[in-house]
Design an enzyme around this catalytic site. Structure first.
Site, short mmCIF file in Angstrom:
data_model
loop_
_atom_site.label_atom_id
_atom_site.label_comp_id
_atom_site.label_asym_id
_atom_site.label_seq_id
_atom_site.Cartn_x
_atom_site.Cartn_y
_atom_site.Cartn_z
N ASP A 189 -6.07 13.71 -2.01
CA ASP A 189 -6.56 12.35 -2.28
C ASP A 189 -6.21 11.99 -3.72
O ASP A 189 -6.73 12.56 -4.68
CB ASP A 189 -8.08 12.30 -2.06
CG ASP A 189 -8.60 10.88 -2.18
OD1 ASP A 189 -9.19 10.39 -1.20
OD2 ASP A 189 -8.40 10.24 -3.25
N THR A 198 -11.16 5.71 10.54
CA THR A 198 -10.04 5.03 11.21
C THR A 198 -8.78 4.96 10.34
O THR A 198 -7.71 4.62 10.85
CB THR A 198 -10.43 3.58 11.54
OG1 THR A 198 -10.68 2.89 10.30
CG2 THR A 198 -11.70 3.54 12.38
N ARG A 208 -9.74 2.96 2.11
CA ARG A 208 -9.47 3.35 3.51
C ARG A 208 -10.75 3.81 4.17
O ARG A 208 -11.50 4.59 3.60
CB ARG A 208 -8.48 4.54 3.54
CG ARG A 208 -7.06 4.11 3.60
CD ARG A 208 -6.09 5.15 4.06
NE ARG A 208 -6.44 6.56 4.01
CZ ARG A 208 -5.71 7.51 4.59
NH1 ARG A 208 -4.62 7.19 5.25
NH2 ARG A 208 -6.04 8.77 4.51
N ASP A 262 -9.11 10.83 -6.09
CA ASP A 262 -9.99 11.94 -6.49
C ASP A 262 -9.31 12.82 -7.54
O ASP A 262 -9.94 13.27 -8.49
CB ASP A 262 -10.36 12.79 -5.27
CG ASP A 262 -11.43 12.13 -4.41
OD1 ASP A 262 -12.11 11.22 -4.92
OD2 ASP A 262 -11.57 12.52 -3.25
C1 PRP Z 1 -5.39 5.80 -0.95
C2 PRP Z 1 -4.12 5.41 -1.68
C3 PRP Z 1 -3.68 4.19 -0.92
C4 PRP Z 1 -4.10 4.52 0.48
C5 PRP Z 1 -2.90 4.96 1.26
O1 PRP Z 1 -6.46 5.02 -1.36
O2 PRP Z 1 -4.30 5.19 -3.04
O3 PRP Z 1 -4.28 3.01 -1.37
O4 PRP Z 1 -5.06 5.58 0.41
O5 PRP Z 1 -3.18 5.17 2.59
P1 PRP Z 1 -2.62 4.24 3.75
O6 PRP Z 1 -1.15 4.09 3.50
O7 PRP Z 1 -2.94 5.00 4.98
O8 PRP Z 1 -3.33 2.92 3.70
P2 PRP Z 1 -7.98 5.29 -0.89
O9 PRP Z 1 -8.32 4.39 0.24
O10 PRP Z 1 -8.18 6.76 -0.69
O11 PRP Z 1 -8.84 4.75 -2.10
P3 PRP Z 1 -8.98 5.23 -3.63
O12 PRP Z 1 -7.68 4.87 -4.31
O13 PRP Z 1 -10.12 4.43 -4.11
O14 PRP Z 1 -9.24 6.73 -3.66
N1 URA Z 2 -4.51 8.55 0.45
C1 URA Z 2 -4.34 9.59 -0.41
O1 URA Z 2 -4.85 9.57 -1.53
N2 URA Z 2 -3.61 10.63 -0.01
C2 URA Z 2 -3.02 10.69 1.20
O2 URA Z 2 -2.35 11.68 1.50
C3 URA Z 2 -3.19 9.61 2.06
C4 URA Z 2 -3.94 8.54 1.66
#
Ligand code: PRP
Ligand code: URA
Length: 206
Positions: free
Chosen positions: A197, A105, A101, A200
């Protein structure tokens, strides 16, 4: 279409998962346990094919899973669900979709895709712990459909109304299985109360 499981055994685990003092090792264990419960419910209607077996007493006709399954974790947080689901269906194949993400944005940026070729009846099982805006999930489903997948379900630990509505609007054929539905998104598009997150917390990169 979506199903929120809302079970005391899940509520217990999700509560510990949310706790900011839960360390990554316990977080991974809890995420895995919740994922197994989700898969158990979501796989309830999997087709089985007949199979004759001999018990120590007599021959009988049993049934074994007849559906080809492809598990698709969305990197990186979806990896926290993979092992537990794969343990339940060890004959499944695994594909991966990399999605990050944008911090400003909240739009998903796809960065990797490696998927096996589906046949007409292959079931794709998307794995991602968080359904927030729904951008990542919708993008992942669009990619799967472009690759020829027609049967897709989504296993998810925590969702919210915004993400469910977007997935329902863009991909009404995808059944979402979630442990719990939270209240809303905050101004940074994080789920509230949520757990922060997920990537993380799983991998200790806070
Ligand atoms: C997080 C989560 C989803 C996304 C959800 O991933 O694991 O993939 O955000 O958010 P959305 O519904 O608004 O798209 P992130 O982009 O933080 O990546 P990561 O898993 O590498 O930490
Ligand atoms: N991605 C995450 O990991 N947590 C949230 O709450 C939203 C997006």
């Amino acid at each position: 279409m979506y199903t929120i499981l809302e079970h005391p055994l899940l509520q217990h685990r999700v509560t510990l998962l949310r706790d900011i003092s839960t360390p990554p090792k316990l977080f991974r264990e809890l995420a895995g346990e919740i994922s197994a419960f989700l898969a158990y419910e979501a796989f309830r209607d999997l087709e089985t094919g007949p199979r004759r077996v001999c018990t120590p007493f007599r021959e009988m006709e049993g049934g074994t899973i007849a559906t080809r399954i492809v598990l698709v974790p969305i990197l990186r947080a979806g990896m926290g669900m993979l092992d537990a689901v794969l343990n339940l269906v060890p004959y499944a194949s695994v594909g991966v979709l990399g999605m990050q993400r944008n911090e400003e944005t909240a739009e998903p940026i796809p960065y990797y895709a490696k998927l096996p070729k589906p046949d007409g009846n292959t079931l794709a099982v998307l794995l991602d712990p968080m359904l927030a805006t729904g951008g990542s999930a919708c993008d992942a489903v669009t990619t799967l459909k472009k690759q020829g997948y027609h049967r897709i379900i989504f296993l998810n630990l925590i969702c919210c109304p915004e993400g469910l509505a977007r997935l329902e609007r863009e991909h009404p054929d995808v059944h979402v299985w979630s442990a719990v539905e939270d209240e809303c998104l905050n101004e940074r598009k994080y789920i509230v109360p949520g757990l922060g997150d997920a990537g993380d917390r799983l991998f200790g990169t806070l």
